[in-house]
Design a protein around this motif. Structure first.
Motif, PDB file in Angstrom:
ATOM      1  N   LYS A 175     -18.957  67.791 -22.652  1.00 21.04           N
ATOM      2  CA  LYS A 175     -19.610  66.732 -23.441  1.00 21.04           C
ATOM      3  C   LYS A 175     -18.549  65.905 -24.166  1.00 21.04           C
ATOM      4  N   ASN A 176     -17.544  66.586 -24.683  1.00 20.90           N
ATOM      5  CA  ASN A 176     -16.491  65.881 -25.423  1.00 20.90           C
ATOM      6  C   ASN A 176     -15.615  65.023 -24.523  1.00 20.90           C
ATOM      7  N   ASN A 177     -15.508  65.435 -23.250  1.00 21.06           N
ATOM      8  CA  ASN A 177     -14.731  64.617 -22.315  1.00 21.06           C
ATOM      9  C   ASN A 177     -15.449  63.323 -22.012  1.00 21.06           C
ATOM     10  N   ARG A 178     -16.792  63.437 -21.896  1.00 22.35           N
ATOM     11  CA  ARG A 178     -17.572  62.228 -21.630  1.00 22.35           C
ATOM     12  C   ARG A 178     -17.585  61.328 -22.836  1.00 22.35           C
ATOM     13  N   MET A 179     -17.681  61.950 -23.994  1.00 20.14           N
ATOM     14  CA  MET A 179     -17.771  61.183 -25.233  1.00 20.14           C
ATOM     15  C   MET A 179     -16.775  61.767 -26.234  1.00 20.14           C
ATOM     16  N   PRO A 180     -15.490  61.385 -26.112  1.00 19.50           N
ATOM     17  CA  PRO A 180     -14.477  62.013 -26.964  1.00 19.50           C
ATOM     18  C   PRO A 180     -14.766  61.795 -28.446  1.00 19.50           C
ATOM     19  N   LYS A 181     -14.485  62.821 -29.201  1.00 16.25           N
ATOM     20  CA  LYS A 181     -14.709  62.733 -30.648  1.00 16.25           C
ATOM     21  C   LYS A 181     -13.621  61.858 -31.248  1.00 16.25           C
ATOM     22  N   PHE A 182     -14.009  60.940 -32.092  1.00 18.56           N
ATOM     23  CA  PHE A 182     -13.025  60.076 -32.728  1.00 18.56           C
ATOM     24  C   PHE A 182     -12.975  60.378 -34.207  1.00 18.56           C
ATOM     25  N   GLU A 183     -11.805  60.645 -34.684  1.00 15.72           N
ATOM     26  CA  GLU A 183     -11.696  60.922 -36.114  1.00 15.72           C
ATOM     27  C   GLU A 183     -11.000  59.771 -36.815  1.00 15.72           C
ATOM     28  N   ASN A 184     -11.610  59.288 -37.895  1.00 14.88           N
ATOM     29  CA  ASN A 184     -11.006  58.194 -38.651  1.00 14.88           C
ATOM     30  C   ASN A 184      -9.773  58.690 -39.401  1.00 14.88           C
ATOM     31  N   ASN A 185      -8.811  57.806 -39.556  1.00 16.17           N
ATOM     32  CA  ASN A 185      -7.694  58.147 -40.431  1.00 16.17           C
ATOM     33  C   ASN A 185      -7.463  56.980 -41.390  1.00 16.17           C
ATOM     34  N   GLU A 186      -6.416  57.095 -42.184  1.00 12.74           N
ATOM     35  CA  GLU A 186      -6.190  56.068 -43.220  1.00 12.74           C
ATOM     36  C   GLU A 186      -5.871  54.700 -42.622  1.00 12.74           C
ATOM     37  N   ASP A 187      -5.221  54.704 -41.436  1.00 14.03           N
ATOM     38  CA  ASP A 187      -4.799  53.436 -40.837  1.00 14.03           C
ATOM     39  C   ASP A 187      -5.940  52.702 -40.154  1.00 14.03           C
ATOM     40  N   PHE A 188      -6.854  53.455 -39.602  1.00 10.50           N
ATOM     41  CA  PHE A 188      -7.871  52.803 -38.789  1.00 10.50           C
ATOM     42  C   PHE A 188      -9.218  53.488 -38.955  1.00 10.50           C
ATOM     43  N   ASN A 189     -10.207  52.691 -39.213  1.00 12.99           N
ATOM     44  CA  ASN A 189     -11.550  53.219 -39.333  1.00 12.99           C
ATOM     45  C   ASN A 189     -12.394  52.614 -38.219  1.00 12.99           C
ATOM     46  N   ILE A 190     -12.981  53.482 -37.399  1.00 15.96           N
ATOM     47  CA  ILE A 190     -13.739  53.016 -36.229  1.00 15.96           C
ATOM     48  C   ILE A 190     -14.888  52.086 -36.641  1.00 15.96           C
ATOM     49  N   PHE A 191     -15.423  52.287 -37.852  1.00 18.23           N
ATOM     50  CA  PHE A 191     -16.563  51.466 -38.268  1.00 18.23           C
ATOM     51  C   PHE A 191     -16.160  50.035 -38.635  1.00 18.23           C
ATOM     52  N   SER A 192     -14.832  49.794 -38.687  1.00 15.82           N
ATOM     53  CA  SER A 192     -14.415  48.421 -38.952  1.00 15.82           C
ATOM     54  C   SER A 192     -14.595  47.550 -37.705  1.00 15.82           C
ATOM     55  N   VAL A 193     -14.669  48.181 -36.535  1.00 14.97           N
ATOM     56  CA  VAL A 193     -14.882  47.392 -35.314  1.00 14.97           C
ATOM     57  C   VAL A 193     -16.251  47.633 -34.694  1.00 14.97           C
ATOM     58  N   LEU A 194     -16.923  48.675 -35.154  1.00 13.10           N
ATOM     59  CA  LEU A 194     -18.271  48.930 -34.649  1.00 13.10           C
ATOM     60  C   LEU A 194     -19.260  48.502 -35.707  1.00 13.10           C
ATOM     61  N   SER A 195     -20.289  47.800 -35.276  1.00 16.83           N
ATOM     62  CA  SER A 195     -21.293  47.470 -36.283  1.00 16.83           C
ATOM     63  C   SER A 195     -22.669  47.834 -35.763  1.00 16.83           C
ATOM     64  N   ASP A 196     -23.521  48.096 -36.683  1.00  8.81           N
ATOM     65  CA  ASP A 196     -24.891  48.447 -36.348  1.00  8.81           C
ATOM     66  C   ASP A 196     -25.728  47.169 -36.379  1.00  8.81           C
ATOM     67  N   GLY A 197     -26.221  46.779 -35.203  1.00 13.22           N
ATOM     68  CA  GLY A 197     -26.965  45.517 -35.116  1.00 13.22           C
ATOM     69  C   GLY A 197     -28.327  45.566 -35.778  1.00 13.22           C
ATOM     70  N   ALA A 198     -28.852  46.766 -35.982  1.00 18.67           N
ATOM     71  CA  ALA A 198     -30.197  46.866 -36.558  1.00 18.67           C
ATOM     72  C   ALA A 198     -30.186  46.433 -38.021  1.00 18.67           C
ATOM     73  N   LEU A 199     -31.304  45.867 -38.445  1.00 17.36           N
ATOM     74  CA  LEU A 199     -31.387  45.422 -39.838  1.00 17.36           C
ATOM     75  C   LEU A 199     -31.547  46.629 -40.740  1.00 17.36           C
ATOM     76  N   ASN A 200     -30.933  46.538 -41.916  1.00 20.56           N
ATOM     77  CA  ASN A 200     -31.150  47.624 -42.868  1.00 20.56           C
ATOM     78  C   ASN A 200     -32.481  47.401 -43.588  1.00 20.56           C
ATOM     79  N   ALA A 201     -32.841  48.344 -44.433  1.00 26.96           N
ATOM     80  CA  ALA A 201     -34.169  48.294 -45.053  1.00 26.96           C
ATOM     81  C   ALA A 201     -34.365  47.002 -45.847  1.00 26.96           C
ATOM     82  N   GLU A 202     -33.329  46.600 -46.590  1.00 32.22           N
ATOM     83  CA  GLU A 202     -33.447  45.396 -47.429  1.00 32.22           C
ATOM     84  C   GLU A 202     -33.651  44.148 -46.569  1.00 32.22           C
ATOM     85  N   LYS A 203     -32.847  44.043 -45.493  1.00 33.33           N
ATOM     86  CA  LYS A 203     -32.959  42.870 -44.623  1.00 33.33           C
ATOM     87  C   LYS A 203     -34.294  42.840 -43.898  1.00 33.33           C
TER      88      LYS A 203
END
Lengths: 194, 50
Positions: free
Chosen positions: A92-120
């Protein structure tokens, strides 16, 4: 060792006959060895904990279903289940490798959730409600064309056929509907943004 | 004499103090108590009773 395996067999049989305490004894007896075996493969305590839990869930379900053939080999059987789950984990991990954030790079800075949040979502609902109220203010002929075009997704040809007016008239009514709505919005300083 | 490069196999290097959490064990025992398998016409249905 011989006695231990035969005791396992007895405990398994007891458990299959409904004695829950027998499972407790089986787990207590083998938990450390099985856990260390899993940890020695995955080297992550949380993952080992998950696989350990899944292993015994499989054991419990198999025993309760009466699908276990006692051959005096309870521990090797459990180890085999754990081993297979470890393999599943790595596959499973080979198909979908686990990504761990570090201080230099945060995966969520390039991934965004297109769904609207509750307020929106609430704001979107309010805006749509306001637009509906504005439409209600339009003259009937304009309202009819706008509803058909925007809410029922009809073409102007279909609208002209259904309302019995020419395509140009339908287009004109749509144009005036939009102009009138803009006028109302400007006049009352209505803010329609999300 | 040839050097031996063999390394202790991994299971032996695993800390002996590593044990599963108490709550995991408790969960498994509770899960076992809650799980009941119902036999019906050669079919087996699982039910989790809380």
């Amino acid at each position: 060792m011989k006695q231990s395996t035969s005791c396992d067999a007895l405990l398994v049989s007891d458990y299959m006959n409904g004695n829950e305490a027998a499972l407790c004894e089986l787990i207590t007896r083998h938990k450390d060895r099985i856990f260390r075996f899993i940890y020695s493969k995955v080297y992550d305590k949380d993952v080992a904990e998950d696989i350990f839990q899944d292993t015994f869930i499989k054991v419990i379900r198999t025993l309760k279903r009466g699908a276990y053939n006692e051959e005096g080999k309870f521990l090797p059987w459990v180890m085999r289940i754990a081993h297979n789950l470890v393999i599943d984990h790595f596959r499973k991990n080979n198909r979908m490798p686990k990504f761990e954030n570090n201080e230099d790079f945060n995966i969520f800075s390039v991934l965004s959730d297109g769904a609207l949040n509750a307020e929106k979502q609430i704001i979107k609902g309010q805006v749509e409600e306001d637009v509906r109220k504005l439409i209600e203010e339009l003259p009937d002929d304009q309202k009819e064309v706008l509803m058909m075009r925007m809410y029922r997704d009809m073409s102007f040809k279909e609208i002209s056929e259904q309302t019995g007016v020419s395509i140009n008239t339908a287009l004109g009514r749509m144009r005036y509907a939009l102009i009138n709505m803009r006028k109302i919005i400007d006049k009352h300083n209505i803010i329609l943004t999300n | 004499m040839a050097n031996l490069y063999s390394e202790t196999s991994r299971p032996e290097r695993v800390n002996k103090n590593l044990v599963p959490k108490e709550e995991t064990i408790r969960f498994l025992l509770d899960y076992s108590k809650a799980l009941s398998v119902i036999d019906y016409n050669k079919l087996k249905f699982e039910a989790l009773l809380n």
